[in-house]
Design an enzyme around this catalytic site. Structure first.
Site, PDB file in Angstrom:
ATOM      1  N   LYS A  14       7.472  -4.548  -3.730  1.00 39.03           N
ATOM      2  CA  LYS A  14       7.505  -3.204  -4.321  1.00 39.03           C
ATOM      3  C   LYS A  14       7.181  -2.128  -3.270  1.00 39.03           C
ATOM      4  O   LYS A  14       7.861  -1.115  -3.203  1.00 39.03           O
ATOM      5  CB  LYS A  14       6.499  -3.094  -5.487  1.00 39.03           C
ATOM      6  CG  LYS A  14       6.770  -4.078  -6.622  1.00 39.03           C
ATOM      7  CD  LYS A  14       5.913  -3.769  -7.840  1.00 39.03           C
ATOM      8  CE  LYS A  14       4.435  -4.032  -7.624  1.00 39.03           C
ATOM      9  NZ  LYS A  14       4.070  -5.473  -7.541  1.00 39.03           N
ATOM     10  N   ARG A  91       1.200  -1.804 -15.840  1.00 43.09           N
ATOM     11  CA  ARG A  91       0.996  -3.252 -15.744  1.00 43.09           C
ATOM     12  C   ARG A  91       0.733  -3.862 -17.109  1.00 43.09           C
ATOM     13  O   ARG A  91       0.567  -5.079 -17.214  1.00 43.09           O
ATOM     14  CB  ARG A  91      -0.190  -3.548 -14.836  1.00 43.09           C
ATOM     15  CG  ARG A  91       0.193  -3.800 -13.376  1.00 43.09           C
ATOM     16  CD  ARG A  91      -1.069  -4.033 -12.617  1.00 43.09           C
ATOM     17  NE  ARG A  91      -0.918  -4.865 -11.454  1.00 43.09           N
ATOM     18  CZ  ARG A  91      -0.752  -4.390 -10.211  1.00 43.09           C
ATOM     19  NH1 ARG A  91      -0.659  -3.112  -9.986  1.00 43.09           N
ATOM     20  NH2 ARG A  91      -0.673  -5.240  -9.194  1.00 43.09           N
ATOM     21  N   ARG A 130       0.812 -11.675   4.204  1.00 48.57           N
ATOM     22  CA  ARG A 130       0.321 -10.285   4.210  1.00 48.57           C
ATOM     23  C   ARG A 130      -1.199 -10.266   4.418  1.00 48.57           C
ATOM     24  O   ARG A 130      -1.720  -9.432   5.141  1.00 48.57           O
ATOM     25  CB  ARG A 130       0.696  -9.597   2.886  1.00 48.57           C
ATOM     26  CG  ARG A 130       0.310  -8.133   2.822  1.00 48.57           C
ATOM     27  CD  ARG A 130       0.897  -7.458   1.595  1.00 48.57           C
ATOM     28  NE  ARG A 130       0.339  -7.971   0.343  1.00 48.57           N
ATOM     29  CZ  ARG A 130       0.758  -7.609  -0.868  1.00 48.57           C
ATOM     30  NH1 ARG A 130       1.746  -6.752  -0.999  1.00 48.57           N
ATOM     31  NH2 ARG A 130       0.203  -8.101  -1.949  1.00 48.57           N
ATOM     32  N   ARG A 136      -5.764  -7.590   3.899  1.00 51.43           N
ATOM     33  CA  ARG A 136      -5.987  -7.131   2.523  1.00 51.43           C
ATOM     34  C   ARG A 136      -6.833  -8.170   1.779  1.00 51.43           C
ATOM     35  O   ARG A 136      -6.449  -9.339   1.671  1.00 51.43           O
ATOM     36  CB  ARG A 136      -4.630  -6.900   1.845  1.00 51.43           C
ATOM     37  CG  ARG A 136      -4.778  -6.227   0.521  1.00 51.43           C
ATOM     38  CD  ARG A 136      -3.445  -5.836  -0.035  1.00 51.43           C
ATOM     39  NE  ARG A 136      -3.456  -6.071  -1.476  1.00 51.43           N
ATOM     40  CZ  ARG A 136      -2.534  -5.653  -2.294  1.00 51.43           C
ATOM     41  NH1 ARG A 136      -1.509  -4.979  -1.852  1.00 51.43           N
ATOM     42  NH2 ARG A 136      -2.618  -5.912  -3.585  1.00 51.43           N
ATOM     43  N   ARG A 147      -4.193 -13.439  -9.767  1.00 56.78           N
ATOM     44  CA  ARG A 147      -3.323 -12.265  -9.966  1.00 56.78           C
ATOM     45  C   ARG A 147      -1.989 -12.674 -10.589  1.00 56.78           C
ATOM     46  O   ARG A 147      -1.440 -11.965 -11.428  1.00 56.78           O
ATOM     47  CB  ARG A 147      -3.094 -11.547  -8.642  1.00 56.78           C
ATOM     48  CG  ARG A 147      -4.270 -10.671  -8.252  1.00 56.78           C
ATOM     49  CD  ARG A 147      -4.356 -10.463  -6.760  1.00 56.78           C
ATOM     50  NE  ARG A 147      -3.311  -9.647  -6.215  1.00 56.78           N
ATOM     51  CZ  ARG A 147      -2.909  -9.703  -4.941  1.00 56.78           C
ATOM     52  NH1 ARG A 147      -3.452 -10.568  -4.099  1.00 56.78           N
ATOM     53  NH2 ARG A 147      -1.970  -8.897  -4.517  1.00 56.78           N
TER      54      ARG A 147
HETATM   55  P1  AMP Z   1      -1.380  -3.719  -6.131  1.00 56.68           P
HETATM   56  O1  AMP Z   1      -1.601  -3.063  -4.800  1.00 56.68           O
HETATM   57  O2  AMP Z   1      -0.400  -2.969  -6.980  1.00 56.68           O
HETATM   58  O3  AMP Z   1      -1.025  -5.185  -6.002  1.00 56.68           O
HETATM   59  O4  AMP Z   1      -2.778  -3.652  -6.920  1.00 56.68           O
HETATM   60  C1  AMP Z   1      -3.946  -4.310  -6.436  1.00 56.68           C
HETATM   61  C2  AMP Z   1      -4.949  -4.476  -7.555  1.00 56.68           C
HETATM   62  O5  AMP Z   1      -5.329  -3.188  -8.060  1.00 56.68           O
HETATM   63  C3  AMP Z   1      -4.469  -5.237  -8.780  1.00 56.68           C
HETATM   64  O6  AMP Z   1      -4.577  -6.639  -8.613  1.00 56.68           O
HETATM   65  C4  AMP Z   1      -5.388  -4.693  -9.875  1.00 56.68           C
HETATM   66  O7  AMP Z   1      -6.668  -5.270  -9.790  1.00 56.68           O
HETATM   67  C5  AMP Z   1      -5.529  -3.232  -9.467  1.00 56.68           C
HETATM   68  N1  AMP Z   1      -4.483  -2.389 -10.112  1.00 56.68           N
HETATM   69  C6  AMP Z   1      -3.470  -1.716  -9.485  1.00 56.68           C
HETATM   70  N2  AMP Z   1      -2.697  -1.067 -10.366  1.00 56.68           N
HETATM   71  C7  AMP Z   1      -3.210  -1.342 -11.596  1.00 56.68           C
HETATM   72  C8  AMP Z   1      -2.838  -1.002 -12.929  1.00 56.68           C
HETATM   73  N3  AMP Z   1      -1.747  -0.256 -13.193  1.00 56.68           N
HETATM   74  N4  AMP Z   1      -3.609  -1.459 -13.943  1.00 56.68           N
HETATM   75  C9  AMP Z   1      -4.708  -2.221 -13.720  1.00 56.68           C
HETATM   76  N5  AMP Z   1      -5.101  -2.604 -12.496  1.00 56.68           N
HETATM   77  C10 AMP Z   1      -4.361  -2.175 -11.423  1.00 56.68           C
END
Ligand code: AMP
Length: 193
Positions: A14, A91, A130, A136, A147
């Site tokens: 993404k 999400r 990654r 990260r 996740r």
């Molecule tokens: P990402 O960078 O999009 O993979 O997000 C990393 C982490 O941030 C996720 O595993 C969640 O813990 C949290 N997170 C990001 N976006 C959301 C969302 N829309 N709703 C809930 N948690 C989120």
């Protein structure tokens, strides 16, 4: 104006495809994961709360996440004028419903949802890579597995939600990055709003 959700499992590409979409369509990128990681790095109150969920591979509760998104949307109205790529939001179904409402309240709407479809094995490989390259913190095997479970239980039902709305555009997210981008562009340029 073009508002898009870039949708897919963690590790589906993404962020990478969003960077290209920003350049191509002049859109503003909102990655909720990045917003939260920035709060964690700055040690804000939200960062401390978010860290507890992110490190366990869990989602931040909807009510809090929706408030965070609304404030990011209103922070820079001039930047969002041409449209927004929502990356990592929604999400959950309540987040998707809140997004439609938020956009409607701001006189606009969601134009398309691009779904990057990638098999599970490949997702794990990409996230481990990654994690090694970027450091990260949530890209370690334990958290990755959690996740993905959360994705299947809480996020993947959104595919059907958006399919029913007629806004879901599936794209094969494996293989050459240029081809993936070309497929996304074809969907966006031929969409019927
Ligand atoms: P990402 O960078 O999009 O993979 O997000 C990393 C982490 O941030 C996720 O595993 C969640 O813990 C949290 N997170 C990001 N976006 C959301 C969302 N829309 N709703 C809930 N948690 C989120």
């Amino acid at each position: 104006m073009l508002n898009i959700v870039i949708f897919g499992a963690p590790g589906s590409g993404k962020g990478t495809q969003s960077e290209r979409l920003i350049k191509e369509y002049g859109l503003h990128h909102i990655s909720t994961g990045e917003v939260l990681r920035d709060h964690i790095a700055r040690g804000t109150e939200l960062g401390q709360i978010a860290d507890g969920y992110i490190s366990k591979g869990q989602l931040i509760p909807d009510e809090l996440m929706i408030r965070v998104l609304a404030s990011v949307l209103d922070e820079n109205p001039e930047k969002t004028a041409a449209g927004v790529i929502f990356d990592g939001f929604p999400r959950t179904i309540p987040q998707a419903e809140a997004l439609s409402k938020m956009l409607e309240e701001r006189g606009t709407e969601l134009h398309a949802v691009v779904g990057l479809e990638v098999p599970e094995e490949e997702l794990v490989k990409r996230m481990l890579k990654r994690g090694q390259e970027s450091g990260r913190a949530d890209d370690n095997l334990d958290t990755i597995v959690r996740r993905l479970k959360v994705y299947h239980e809480q996020t993947s039902p959104l595919r059907d939600f958006y399919k029913k709305e007629g806004s879901y555009h599936p794209v094969d997210g494996t293989g050459d990055m240029d081809r993936i981008f070309a497929d996304i562009k074809t969907h966006l340029d031929n969409r019927k709003d």
